[in-house]
Design a protein around this motif. Structure first.
Motif, PDB file in Angstrom:
ATOM      1  N   SER A   1       0.748  -1.310  -0.007  1.00  0.00           N
ATOM      2  CA  SER A   1      -0.017  -0.040   0.033  1.00  0.00           C
ATOM      3  C   SER A   1       0.894   1.378  -0.247  1.00  0.00           C
ATOM      4  O   SER A   1       1.617   1.478   1.131  1.00  0.00           O
ATOM      5  N   LYS A   2       0.710   1.956  -0.928  1.00  0.00           N
ATOM      6  CA  LYS A   2       1.570   3.381  -0.989  1.00  0.00           C
ATOM      7  C   LYS A   2       1.295   4.397   0.220  1.00  0.00           C
ATOM      8  O   LYS A   2       2.037   5.058   0.498  1.00  0.00           O
ATOM      9  N   SER A   3      -0.031   4.061   0.527  1.00  0.00           N
ATOM     10  CA  SER A   3      -0.589   5.137   1.668  1.00  0.00           C
ATOM     11  C   SER A   3       0.504   4.725   2.865  1.00  0.00           C
ATOM     12  O   SER A   3       0.494   6.021   3.664  1.00  0.00           O
ATOM     13  N   LEU A   4       0.995   3.803   3.014  1.00  0.00           N
ATOM     14  CA  LEU A   4       1.781   3.428   4.308  1.00  0.00           C
ATOM     15  C   LEU A   4       3.086   3.747   4.165  1.00  0.00           C
ATOM     16  O   LEU A   4       3.864   3.769   4.989  1.00  0.00           O
ATOM     17  N   LEU A   5       3.492   4.351   2.965  1.00  0.00           N
ATOM     18  CA  LEU A   5       5.189   4.831   2.811  1.00  0.00           C
ATOM     19  C   LEU A   5       5.078   6.171   3.417  1.00  0.00           C
ATOM     20  O   LEU A   5       4.755   7.159   2.810  1.00  0.00           O
ATOM     21  N   GLN A   6       5.753   6.437   4.424  1.00  0.00           N
ATOM     22  CA  GLN A   6       5.978   7.599   5.211  1.00  0.00           C
ATOM     23  C   GLN A   6       6.777   8.776   4.450  1.00  0.00           C
ATOM     24  O   GLN A   6       6.691   9.862   4.720  1.00  0.00           O
ATOM     25  N   ASP A   7       7.820   8.183   4.117  1.00  0.00           N
ATOM     26  CA  ASP A   7       8.938   9.154   3.845  1.00  0.00           C
ATOM     27  C   ASP A   7       9.712   8.786   2.691  1.00  0.00           C
ATOM     28  O   ASP A   7       9.262   7.504   1.912  1.00  0.00           O
ATOM     29  N   SER A   8      10.676   9.340   2.194  1.00  0.00           N
ATOM     30  CA  SER A   8      11.500   8.946   0.591  1.00  0.00           C
ATOM     31  C   SER A   8      12.245   7.608   0.986  1.00  0.00           C
ATOM     32  O   SER A   8      12.309   7.058  -0.018  1.00  0.00           O
ATOM     33  N   THR A   9      12.548   7.272   2.277  1.00  0.00           N
ATOM     34  CA  THR A   9      13.220   6.075   2.444  1.00  0.00           C
ATOM     35  C   THR A   9      12.113   5.059   2.095  1.00  0.00           C
ATOM     36  O   THR A   9      12.644   3.881   1.386  1.00  0.00           O
ATOM     37  N   ASP A  10      11.115   5.160   2.833  1.00  0.00           N
ATOM     38  CA  ASP A  10      10.043   4.157   2.403  1.00  0.00           C
ATOM     39  C   ASP A  10       9.653   3.939   0.902  1.00  0.00           C
ATOM     40  O   ASP A  10       9.414   2.854   0.394  1.00  0.00           O
ATOM     41  N   GLN A  11       9.719   5.103   0.329  1.00  0.00           N
ATOM     42  CA  GLN A  11       9.289   5.174  -1.119  1.00  0.00           C
ATOM     43  C   GLN A  11      10.273   4.559  -2.094  1.00  0.00           C
ATOM     44  O   GLN A  11      10.185   3.863  -2.893  1.00  0.00           O
ATOM     45  N   ASP A  12      11.544   4.768  -1.589  1.00  0.00           N
ATOM     46  CA  ASP A  12      12.650   4.183  -2.096  1.00  0.00           C
ATOM     47  C   ASP A  12      12.704   2.528  -2.136  1.00  0.00           C
ATOM     48  O   ASP A  12      13.052   1.877  -3.027  1.00  0.00           O
TER      49      ASP A  12
ATOM     50  N   VAL B   1      10.523 -13.089  -8.673  1.00  0.00           N
ATOM     51  CA  VAL B   1       9.413 -12.147  -9.103  1.00  0.00           C
ATOM     52  C   VAL B   1       8.780 -12.608 -10.704  1.00  0.00           C
ATOM     53  O   VAL B   1       9.637 -12.406 -11.522  1.00  0.00           O
ATOM     54  N   HIS B   2       7.622 -12.889 -10.756  1.00  0.00           N
ATOM     55  CA  HIS B   2       7.226 -13.306 -12.402  1.00  0.00           C
ATOM     56  C   HIS B   2       6.609 -12.223 -12.929  1.00  0.00           C
ATOM     57  O   HIS B   2       6.639 -11.939 -14.165  1.00  0.00           O
ATOM     58  N   LYS B   3       5.665 -10.973 -12.073  1.00  0.00           N
ATOM     59  CA  LYS B   3       5.251 -10.086 -12.867  1.00  0.00           C
ATOM     60  C   LYS B   3       5.128  -9.155 -11.574  1.00  0.00           C
ATOM     61  O   LYS B   3       4.996  -9.260 -10.553  1.00  0.00           O
ATOM     62  N   VAL B   4       4.696  -7.697 -12.264  1.00  0.00           N
ATOM     63  CA  VAL B   4       4.892  -6.624 -11.465  1.00  0.00           C
ATOM     64  C   VAL B   4       3.729  -5.513 -12.033  1.00  0.00           C
ATOM     65  O   VAL B   4       3.647  -5.620 -13.048  1.00  0.00           O
ATOM     66  N   TYR B   5       2.630  -5.342 -10.918  1.00  0.00           N
ATOM     67  CA  TYR B   5       1.564  -4.551 -11.354  1.00  0.00           C
ATOM     68  C   TYR B   5       1.517  -3.347 -10.807  1.00  0.00           C
ATOM     69  O   TYR B   5       1.917  -3.225  -9.405  1.00  0.00           O
ATOM     70  N   GLU B   6       1.267  -2.091 -10.972  1.00  0.00           N
ATOM     71  CA  GLU B   6       1.205  -0.773 -10.136  1.00  0.00           C
ATOM     72  C   GLU B   6      -0.084  -0.153 -10.554  1.00  0.00           C
ATOM     73  O   GLU B   6      -0.191   0.201 -12.140  1.00  0.00           O
ATOM     74  N   ASP B   7      -0.535   0.409  -9.651  1.00  0.00           N
ATOM     75  CA  ASP B   7      -1.735   1.358 -10.125  1.00  0.00           C
ATOM     76  C   ASP B   7      -1.465   2.553  -8.930  1.00  0.00           C
ATOM     77  O   ASP B   7      -0.689   2.710  -8.426  1.00  0.00           O
TER      78      ASP B   7
ATOM     79  N   LEU C   1       1.287  -1.321  -5.069  1.00  0.00           N
ATOM     80  CA  LEU C   1       2.293  -1.955  -5.976  1.00  0.00           C
ATOM     81  C   LEU C   1       2.253  -3.661  -5.642  1.00  0.00           C
ATOM     82  O   LEU C   1       2.175  -3.936  -4.593  1.00  0.00           O
ATOM     83  N   HIS C   2       1.932  -4.474  -6.825  1.00  0.00           N
ATOM     84  CA  HIS C   2       1.505  -5.754  -6.763  1.00  0.00           C
ATOM     85  C   HIS C   2       2.624  -6.552  -7.330  1.00  0.00           C
ATOM     86  O   HIS C   2       2.980  -6.386  -8.730  1.00  0.00           O
ATOM     87  N   LEU C   3       3.571  -7.391  -6.511  1.00  0.00           N
ATOM     88  CA  LEU C   3       4.452  -8.341  -6.900  1.00  0.00           C
ATOM     89  C   LEU C   3       3.860 -10.010  -7.098  1.00  0.00           C
ATOM     90  O   LEU C   3       3.573 -10.379  -5.926  1.00  0.00           O
ATOM     91  N   ILE C   4       3.811 -10.388  -8.217  1.00  0.00           N
ATOM     92  CA  ILE C   4       3.605 -11.815  -8.371  1.00  0.00           C
ATOM     93  C   ILE C   4       5.090 -12.478  -8.082  1.00  0.00           C
ATOM     94  O   ILE C   4       5.828 -12.364  -8.953  1.00  0.00           O
ATOM     95  N   MET C   5       4.689 -13.692  -7.408  1.00  0.00           N
ATOM     96  CA  MET C   5       6.143 -13.971  -6.622  1.00  0.00           C
ATOM     97  C   MET C   5       5.924 -15.631  -6.699  1.00  0.00           C
ATOM     98  O   MET C   5       4.669 -16.137  -6.490  1.00  0.00           O
TER      99      MET C   5
END
Length: 278
Positions: free
Chosen positions: A41-52, A73-79, A83-87
């Motif tokens: 969940s992008k909403s939980l990323l508090q700062d630039s370190t988390d976003q990195d 990682v087989h596929k990556v989806y983002e909206d 961010l969704h990682l298929i693993m």
């Protein structure tokens, strides 16, 4: 036309949860295979370190995941929101669960798991990546009971050859973090070797080498780095296993083994099978 996650996969039950996201079991109707979907969940990323971390983890896994003991990682989806990682699906117990259930392992059992873990770590280091959060919770097992090193959210590039650089920043987990990290110094990839050594120590004895009643007390014990082998816990552990532990859980980084050197140690080469000691 762009195919979204739900077009390609059926999202099933939750199988895990972390700081930034949830892991679900999912099914691909096209291939008939089951996978894990790590949804961040992008909403939980508090700062630039988390976003990195959001950007870094899929790149790291793509860079490393041709190794059989690292999650693929087989596929990556983002909206806009996720961010969704298929693993790879590793829905059974992790190493923390197994240690909690078993207490401790025979040297043969420990070597079987540990050698796969060190092969994954050595591959990371050859590719210029330090995991920086090696702990039993991040050691998973696939349907063939093969070790899969997971969770590269704290991983960092340190480069290869002439482009190698030192790392900094306090990351890791109490009990497993290397002393040079806690001391605020620059450090290298051998922090992973220390952490893996702590895991092996716990697997063989059932107790951590450094402990305390709080995170602060644990950190103080780690920084002291006074490694002991209590006779009650290590009575039946071979001298070669102890030799390996001393060379991994070594406060002097220059004397600490590299991951590749660990894989060449006699205890690892012999799969925990030691000649009779006199």
């Amino acid at each position: 036309m762009f195919q979204t996650l739900n077009n390609d996969f059926e999202i099933l039950e939750e199988i895990g949860r972390g700081r930034f996201g949830i892991v679900y079991r999912c099914f691909c109707p096209l291939s008939g295979d089951f996978f894990a979907c790590k949804t961040i969940s992008k909403s939980l990323l508090q700062d630039s370190t988390d976003q990195d971390c959001l950007i870094k983890e899929p790149k790291m896994l793509h860079h490393l995941s041709n190794h059989p003991n690292i999650t693929h990682v087989h596929k990556v989806y983002e909206d806009d929101n996720y961010l969704h990682l298929i693993m790879d699906l590793c829905s059974g117990e992790d190493l923390f669960d197994i240690i909690s259930r078993k207490g401790h392992f025979s040297e043969n059992e420990a070597a079987h798991i540990f050698t796969q873990l060190m092969a994954a770590i050595a591959h990371c280091h050859i590719m210029g990546v330090a995991h920086r959060d090696i702990k039993p919770d991040n050691v998973l097992f696939d349907s063939h009971n093969r070790v899969k090193l997971a969770d590269f959210g704290s991983a960092e590039w340190f480069g290869v050859g002439d482009e190698r650089v030192k790392m900094e920043g306090i990351v890791g987990t109490p009990y497993y973090v290397a002393p040079e990290v806690l001391m605020g110094r620059e450090y290298n990839e051998k922090v992973d070797v220390w952490s893996a050594g702590v895991i092996l120590y716990i697997m063989l004895s059932g107790v951590p080498p450094f402990y305390g009643d709080s995170a602060e007390e644990i950190f103080e014990a780690v920084v002291r780095g006074n490694l002991r082998f209590p006779s009650k816990c290590f009575r039946s552990v071979s001298s070669q296993a102890k030799d390996l532990l001393r060379k991994m859980i070594c406060k002097d980084v220059s004397r600490r083994l590299s991951a590749e050197q660990v894989l060449r140690h006699p205890w690892v080469v012999n799969g925990g099978e030691m000649a009779e000691e006199t």
